[in-house]
Design a protein around this motif. Structure first.
Motif, PDB file in Angstrom:
ATOM      1  N   LEU B 108       0.840  -1.195   0.000  1.00 26.06           N
ATOM      2  CA  LEU B 108       0.000   0.000   0.000  1.00 26.06           C
ATOM      3  C   LEU B 108       0.880   1.253   0.000  1.00 26.06           C
ATOM      4  O   LEU B 108       0.648   2.197  -0.756  1.00 26.06           O
ATOM      5  CB  LEU B 108      -0.917  -0.007   1.230  1.00 26.06           C
ATOM      6  N   ALA B 111       2.466   1.732  -3.386  1.00 27.41           N
ATOM      7  CA  ALA B 111       1.475   2.211  -4.364  1.00 27.41           C
ATOM      8  C   ALA B 111       1.221   3.703  -4.158  1.00 27.41           C
ATOM      9  O   ALA B 111       1.148   4.471  -5.129  1.00 27.41           O
ATOM     10  CB  ALA B 111       0.180   1.416  -4.226  1.00 27.41           C
ATOM     11  N   LEU B 112       1.125   4.126  -2.894  1.00 27.32           N
ATOM     12  CA  LEU B 112       0.893   5.550  -2.641  1.00 27.32           C
ATOM     13  C   LEU B 112       2.138   6.382  -2.976  1.00 27.32           C
ATOM     14  O   LEU B 112       2.013   7.541  -3.360  1.00 27.32           O
ATOM     15  CB  LEU B 112       0.474   5.767  -1.184  1.00 27.32           C
ATOM     16  N   PHE B 114       3.961   5.901  -5.537  1.00 27.16           N
ATOM     17  CA  PHE B 114       3.828   6.190  -6.966  1.00 27.16           C
ATOM     18  C   PHE B 114       2.951   7.422  -7.159  1.00 27.16           C
ATOM     19  O   PHE B 114       3.198   8.256  -8.030  1.00 27.16           O
ATOM     20  CB  PHE B 114       3.215   4.996  -7.702  1.00 27.16           C
ATOM     21  N   PHE B 115       1.946   7.529  -6.314  1.00 24.65           N
ATOM     22  CA  PHE B 115       1.048   8.682  -6.419  1.00 24.65           C
ATOM     23  C   PHE B 115       1.778   9.970  -6.021  1.00 24.65           C
ATOM     24  O   PHE B 115       1.666  10.996  -6.686  1.00 24.65           O
ATOM     25  CB  PHE B 115      -0.174   8.456  -5.527  1.00 24.65           C
ATOM     26  N   ILE B 117       4.849  10.623  -6.262  1.00 27.75           N
ATOM     27  CA  ILE B 117       5.792  11.023  -7.310  1.00 27.75           C
ATOM     28  C   ILE B 117       5.149  12.030  -8.258  1.00 27.75           C
ATOM     29  O   ILE B 117       5.709  13.075  -8.538  1.00 27.75           O
ATOM     30  CB  ILE B 117       6.267   9.778  -8.098  1.00 27.75           C
ATOM     31  N   VAL B 118       3.942  11.712  -8.716  1.00 26.37           N
ATOM     32  CA  VAL B 118       3.364  12.599  -9.730  1.00 26.37           C
ATOM     33  C   VAL B 118       2.905  13.924  -9.128  1.00 26.37           C
ATOM     34  O   VAL B 118       2.830  14.915  -9.841  1.00 26.37           O
ATOM     35  CB  VAL B 118       2.204  11.947 -10.509  1.00 26.37           C
ATOM     36  N   PHE B 121       4.918  16.911  -9.950  1.00 27.56           N
ATOM     37  CA  PHE B 121       4.798  17.596 -11.239  1.00 27.56           C
ATOM     38  C   PHE B 121       3.772  18.722 -11.210  1.00 27.56           C
ATOM     39  O   PHE B 121       3.713  19.527 -12.128  1.00 27.56           O
ATOM     40  CB  PHE B 121       4.448  16.610 -12.346  1.00 27.56           C
ATOM     41  N   VAL B 137      11.714   6.247  -9.474  1.00 28.70           N
ATOM     42  CA  VAL B 137      10.886   5.125  -9.935  1.00 28.70           C
ATOM     43  C   VAL B 137      11.711   3.835  -9.934  1.00 28.70           C
ATOM     44  O   VAL B 137      11.234   2.790  -9.485  1.00 28.70           O
ATOM     45  CB  VAL B 137      10.313   5.411 -11.341  1.00 28.70           C
TER      46      VAL B 137
END
Lengths: 326, 652
Positions: B108, B111-112, B114-115, B117-118, B121, B137
């Motif tokens: 979990l 996965a978060l 990864f969130f 990271i964006v 931007f 990444v």
């Protein structure tokens, strides 16, 4: 058996039934092929997809190019994860051999060999048989074969077949669950469970052969005789050997009676079959432990007295297969 | 096993490393206390690796969450929006870490991550940010592998290699999707208020000091590509605002100019150019004096300004035309006359008196203007970024008669007051002046540090004429740039020091790349996608075409990569002896002698020799070498060569 991810039990059983019909004839070895390899996302895979969806919504909403870009990168990585998981299981060759005999209730350890048809690495391959815990195997590309023991719990005496095992992996990302059912032809003999509280062994049930003359027990020293081939090494009379230079064997009372017979008919008439076998099993173990020469009589089978591992196995196997072998 | 090994072996260490990496770029934006609390929670979890009883109880975690949410609410005033949202998410992740013990929890967290990271931007989309995120990444994928390998047979190097391979293999698919995934113009719903935080940029008012502040910012305001001729440096006046109203201290736009139609007479061909505007979250579009007509999705206002229909929230491109030789507003409207002469009463008395005196002294307004500029030029005025403060109501008086040190806003402001006192309608223009051409691609880059203020005076028969008082004091500001205009002994912002020699050359390259990055990657929106794909396929493209194209290309690329990984054509053995022998068997099979599955090499050779008696010897030899190599000594290079040679030579 380990449930399939995200699939309700009844459906999983249906899928298994369908998949088993597609299995080839049982052999002592099996190769995993694409046609019988199944793959589904795991719960974590679903979570990952949800996060990806959220990222995509964010990208659209904020009109953010790099968010789009990384969203697609993550999706591609996840997709590659699926290929890698599939690849991790595909082209594995499994071989099984018969396990050593165990007593009912113990786990039979089936030797398994895993090798790769295409000589690449396989990590975290999990193998599971029925309700037991899965065992984990790895195969580096430099290794040709990996050997391991698969425990299978036993309940009843007789033969146990290795039967259907499930091989699965979630490596490398845990986002996909790839699995394969394999049926391997390997078996083991399961002896009856030794009875915990057997009735006291009494001589005299035996109607023919040598009549036992001593009743005191098996451990009383009776004298020394010349060594005969097959005598237990722990019964060698070292002092006498040192004195005479010839091999001598100590003799005990029970043994002095030469042999005992463990007889089915000796037991109470109202005892049921399994209980009888359990008691006989326990007697065999005790007799073997004490180095007594014993014979076994069960309906339809008459094993003449003897000692040693092989003899013990023959007797126990006779008990294990009583009423099973035609 | 040392203590460090013990920690490094636990998957949670990798989760913590990943979290730290993804949160690091957010650190400057987070409230100061989180920079203390989050690392503390990380260390707590590390300390609990060996002794799980050190992990906090549920109620304590609950209190931490409540307290930090409250602190966030106080700090940001909200828990939503991108800044407060990422801050609260960062704390929640750290708290979740403290109750994570199983693979499920770690998954979990990853996965978060990864969130998270964006979300970086949303704040910056430049190349270094992306590069850092790609490295992150790779490490996240390594962590993912680590979490999912139970008895850890993969070494660090193997995991790194595997992760890097997967990320590299994902790039082609990513590229295809990036180009071909049908873009939808957002937003799908109302964004939170802070969705677009403005960076420091031009403001629409002018008070002493607020342009000088911008000089420290090296941020790019916009880039320009000229179609044909490039105007000279002193013509590059990028118009943004017209300020009419002066309150004694700052200049503002005041009421809307009700003048119905801006009149523009032009005397030569227009300059055509494309502007790529960095998002500034306002509707302002910048154009050279004087813009001809409004680009699409924008309008022209009666102060000769361009305004977009929507706020510029992402990189925005527009084509504009400007006339460098013009006559604007030949007829002065009554509103303009009164607004252009208005001064606050009883303020700056000395300046007003001077202006009135000039009005009596000179006949022509032109002469007044010329005289004023001459005064600026000759009377020891200094152009500086650090003028002394001029507090109070009479700031113009103080500047003109006492301090005499100022920046463009001081000169423009005081000049306008003088002119209005002398009876000449005057207004302040805010915008940018100049910019730097990149010789590599002829793109003009205009930065925040090019911000400038000048004036327009209205003269009979000439209309609104641009007068830049700064040019009278520091002509090199207009002819070259700010750096050239500042006194030699004045300390300059850092970016000016970097702007010379090899560094300058490198900067040109970097800007070239940055420009292309912006034009093609950041600005890739539904329109650009349509335009790009249409030009690529040489036909007009619609939404459905893009979908077909995506499915088609993605299928091909995916298949290619899958084949690369799965290697379905790979032989099942890599033993060279076996490979050579298989070739021998194939040769015989073509001549009708097939080896049976259970047939050994000896039996097979006997059968082959019967069928091909003339090749008896070589078949016998081949079989013998093969058996030797395969079943006795497996590593004899010479024998293997001989085997291969014989098989090649074998003619049946």
């Amino acid at each position: 058996m380990q449930e399939l991810p995200l699939i309700p039990g009844f459906l999983a059983r249906y899928i298994e039934r369908w998949a088993v019909k597609r299995l080839p004839d049982t052999d002592y070895q099996a190769t995993i092929v694409r046609q019988r390899l199944y793959i589904l996302p795991t719960r974590q895979g679903l979570l990952f997809t949800t996060v990806l969806g959220t990222i995509l919504l964010g990208a659209i909403n904020y009109e953010n190019s790099l968010t789009y870009m990384l969203c697609f990168l993550f999706a591609s990585i996840g997709f590659l994860g699926m290929i890698y998981t599939h690849q991790n299981l595909n082209h594995l060759r499994l071989g099984a051999a018969s396990a050593k005999a165990v007593f009912a209730g113990q786990a039979a350890q089936f030797p398994l060999s895993i090798s790769s048809v295409k000589q690449h690495s396989h990590y975290n391959i999990r193998i599971q048989c029925k309700a037991t815990d899965a065992i984990c195997a790895h195969l580096e590309d430099t290794e040709t074969e990996s050997l391991l023991m698969l425990p299978v719990t036993t309940k009843r005496r007789g033969y146990i077949q290795l039967g259907r095992i499930k091989i699965y992996t979630e490596f490398p990302f845990g986002l996909f669950h790839a699995w394969c059912w394999v049926e391997l032809n390997a078996q083991a003999v399961v002896y009856p469970e030794p009875d915990a509280h057997p009735p006291q062994y009494t001589h005299g049930g035996r109607q023919h052969g040598h009549q036992m003359t001593q009743q005191e027990g098996y451990d009383d020293f009776a004298g020394i005789r010349k060594y005969r081939k097959g005598d237990a090494p722990n019964h060698l009379a070292w002092k006498a050997i040192a004195r005479t230079g010839d091999l001598q064997t100590k003799q005990f009372y029970a043994e002095a009676a030469d042999e005992i017979w463990l007889d089915w008919h000796q037991l109470a008439d109202d005892m049921d079959v399994e209980k009888r076998l359990s008691v006989l099993c326990r007697w065999i173990l005790d007799a073997d432990k004490q180095g007594i020469k014993f014979g076994l009589i069960i309906p339809g089978k008459n094993i003449s007295p003897g000692t040693g591992r092989q003899h013990r196995h023959v007797c126990l196997k006779a008990l294990a297969l009583f009423g099973i072998e035609a | 096993m040392t203590r460090f090994d013990y920690i490094a072996k636990d998957p949670v260490s990798w989760v913590i490393l990943s979290l730290a990496l993804v949160l690091m770029p957010h650190a400057p934006r987070l409230p100061a206390w989180t920079l203390f609390v989050i690392p503390l929670l990380f260390l707590w979890r590390l300390a609990a690796i060996k002794k799980p009883q050190r992990l906090p109880r549920k109620w304590l975690l609950f209190i931490i969450v409540i307290l930090s949410s409250f602190a966030m609410l106080v700090h940001y005033g909200t828990l939503f929006g991108k800044t407060a949202g990422t801050a609260i998410l960062a704390v929640l992740l750290a708290v979740k870490l403290l109750e994570s013990r199983k693979r499920r929890d770690y998954m979990l967290l990853i996965a978060l991550s990864f969130f998270i990271i964006v979300t970086n931007f949303l704040f910056s989309q430049d190349i270094p940010t992306l590069a850092f995120m790609l490295i992150t990444v790779v490490i996240l994928v390594m962590s993912l592998i680590y979490i999912n390998q139970e008895s850890a047979p993969l070494k660090l190097r193997q995991r790194f290699k595997m992760s890097l391979t997967i990320v590299l293999q994902a790039l082609p698919m990513m590229l295809v999707m990036f180009i071909l995934f049908p873009r939808i113009s957002g937003p799908l719903w109302q964004l939170p208020d802070d969705a677009h935080t403005a960076r420091s940029g031009l403001s629409d008012t002018m008070s002493p000091g607020n342009i000088a502040q911008l000089i420290n910012s090296n941020d790019i305001a916009f880039r320009v590509k000229f179609e044909n001729q490039q105007p000279s440096q002193n013509q590059l006046y990028w118009r943004a605002h017209v300020l009419w109203y002066f309150d004694g201290r700052s200049w503002e736009q005041g009421k809307l100019n009700p003048n119905p139609d801006p009149v523009l007479e032009t005397f030569n061909a227009p300059v055509e150019y494309t502007v790529t505007l960095e998002p500034h979250f306002k509707k302002w579009l910048f154009a050279l004096d004087m813009p001809g007509e409004a680009p699409v999705k924008s309008h022209y206002n009666n102060n000769y300004l361009l305004r977009a229909d929507k706020k510029i929230t992402s990189l925005y491109q527009y084509q504009a035309t400007s006339f460098l030789n013009y006559r604007a507003g030949n007829i002065l409207s009554p509103w303009e006359e009164s607004a252009g002469l208005k001064l606050p009463v009883h303020q700056n008395p000395r300046t007003v008196a001077l202006g009135r005196q000039w009005r009596k002294q000179f006949n022509q307004p032109v002469d007044i203007v010329a005289h004023a500029l001459k005064q600026f030029n000759q009377q020891n005025y200094v152009y500086t970024l650090r003028p002394p403060l001029t507090p109070g109501h009479d700031s113009v008086d103080q500047f003109l008669f006492n301090t005499r040190r100022g920046f463009c806003e001081h000169y423009a402001g005081s000049f306008a007051v003088l002119m209005r006192a002398a009876g000449i309608p005057t207004r302040i223009i805010l915008g940018y002046q100049g910019g730097a051409f990149n010789p590599l691609n002829d793109v003009l880059t205009v930065r925040q540090s090019d911000a400038h203020a000048w004036t327009e005076v209205w003269l009979e028969n000439q209309g609104w004429v641009r007068i830049d008082p700064t040019a009278a004091i520091a002509p090199s500001r207009i002819e070259q740039n700010l750096n050239a205009a500042l006194p030699k002994n004045e300390t300059r912002p850092l970016h000016m020091h970097l702007d010379m020699g090899v560094l300058k050359q490198l900067r040109f390259y970097w800007e070239l790349m940055d420009n292309n990055w912006n034009q093609w990657v950041i600005a890739y929106d539904p329109e650009l996608q349509q335009e790009f794909l249409s030009s690529l396929l040489n036909k007009k493209i619609n939404f459905a075409d893009i979908v077909y194209l995506l499915v088609f290309t993605l299928t091909i690329v995916t298949l290619a990569i899958a084949v690369m990984i799965l290697k379905p054509f790979q032989r099942t053995t890599s033993d060279p002896t076996q490979l050579a022998y298989e070739q021998f068997c194939r040769k015989l099979a073509r001549s009708g002698i097939c080896r049976e599955p259970c047939e050994g090499p000896v039996d097979f050779s006997l059968r082959a020799m019967q069928a091909h008696p003339q090749q008896k010897d070589s078949i016998k030899l081949i079989s013998r070498i093969y058996i030797n190599l395969r079943f006795r000594s497996s590593n004899n290079k010479k024998q293997l060569e001989k085997l291969r040679h014989l098989i090649r030579k074998l003619k049946l």
